[in-house]
Motif scaffolding. Sequence first.
Motif: not given
Lengths: 151, 268
Positions: A64-85
């Motif tokens: 038995s062993e520890l396994v990990t998976g990691c991912a990083v995702v960033a928004p584009d400028s359109f997404k963050s603009f909508t999120a500000r509203f």
Amino acid sequence: MLELIINLIFLVTITLFGYCTGTFLEKRHYNSIKQREKLYYNLPVIQVKKLSSIDIDENDVISSELVTGCAVVAPDSFKSFTARFVNILGGRVTSYETLVDRARKEALLRLKKQACSADLIINTRIETSDLSSADTNGVAVLAYGTAIILK
Amino acid sequence: MKFTRVDIEENVNISDENPLKEFFVLGFKVLLVFASLYIFIGFALEVVLVNLSVEHEENIANFIWDFKEEKSLAESEKKVQKLIDKLSRNIPMNKRHFTVHLISDDNINAAALPGGHILVYSGLLKAIRSENELAFILAHEMGHIVHKDSIKSLSKGMALSAISMFLFGNDKSLNTLFNGSIESLQLKFSRDAENNADKFGLHLLNHTYGHSGGATNFFEKLAKDNKMPTFMYYLLTHPSPQSRINNINDEIKFNNFDLKTVKKIIFE
């Protein structure tokens, strides 16, 4: 007045550009996710803590062993603009939903890839954190679990 | 327990809405919030300003500004101050005290500040060819002070910045964008204020000298010197010289003011 026009053009261009590239990259990522999920179709990733609860004898376990998976995702400028509203009016930030979903799926896929020869992965947990600073923001997802190899 | 894999075709964690449509709907709502806040705060400010007494205004202005007298222009400043005193005696029910401050600068400009302070650049004095011209310009600035124009636009600008900082946080690009888009609306307000100040100046000039000669001389000179196309003036705060000349002449005709020739003098 000129400054205003320049600012406006800059903002609109960046937002449109973000929308186009963002949609394209997202579609591509989702297709890749779908394909890879088919590869690991038969590898169960569950969150039980004890093998006895799923009727597996502990003596059958080789390793038995520890396994990990990691991912990083960033928004584009359109997404963050909508999120500000949405930050002003309230409600669901639907533009960010795909981000978090993709990051989690990607993290799980990477977890499975790391444990590809295992029979199952138990005690899986998913941790989501946000990377936000003044200029950049994004979502980092870590999925970890115990990979079990049976006789 | 047996593990059976179940395939879920549709992704339950994602919403179905079109992001573009959502963007425009949200943007419109934010715009409504912003506009109604601006109108409300602007309205509230107007109510306060109308009731601000002259002494209050002068006290606050003297607290903020500290005018330094320039030795080289002290003589001219006294002469211009005499002219201003002559004009202010002819303003009905006047409680204000107007002070002129000369600034050593080649630009042809004059400005009015709250508290009755009028700034005149030395370049303007050099370009003047008669006492009446200068009197009209000074009377125009006095009109701005009497109408409280700079207070209104200063406070509206501040209200605007406060609102946009509240709505958008420290995000500089959105702040600048919305500040600027209201700016073009405010320019119209400013042009109305300019035309009203021209009217005030004209009536004061006529009342002081008995005729309106010399009112348009300065603008005619400006119109000749300036080759800017008319549409550029839409973007500037002052109306174009030609439209000011037209408005002043219309007002002269409307009120049947006299026009006599003016004596030519040259200021330092």
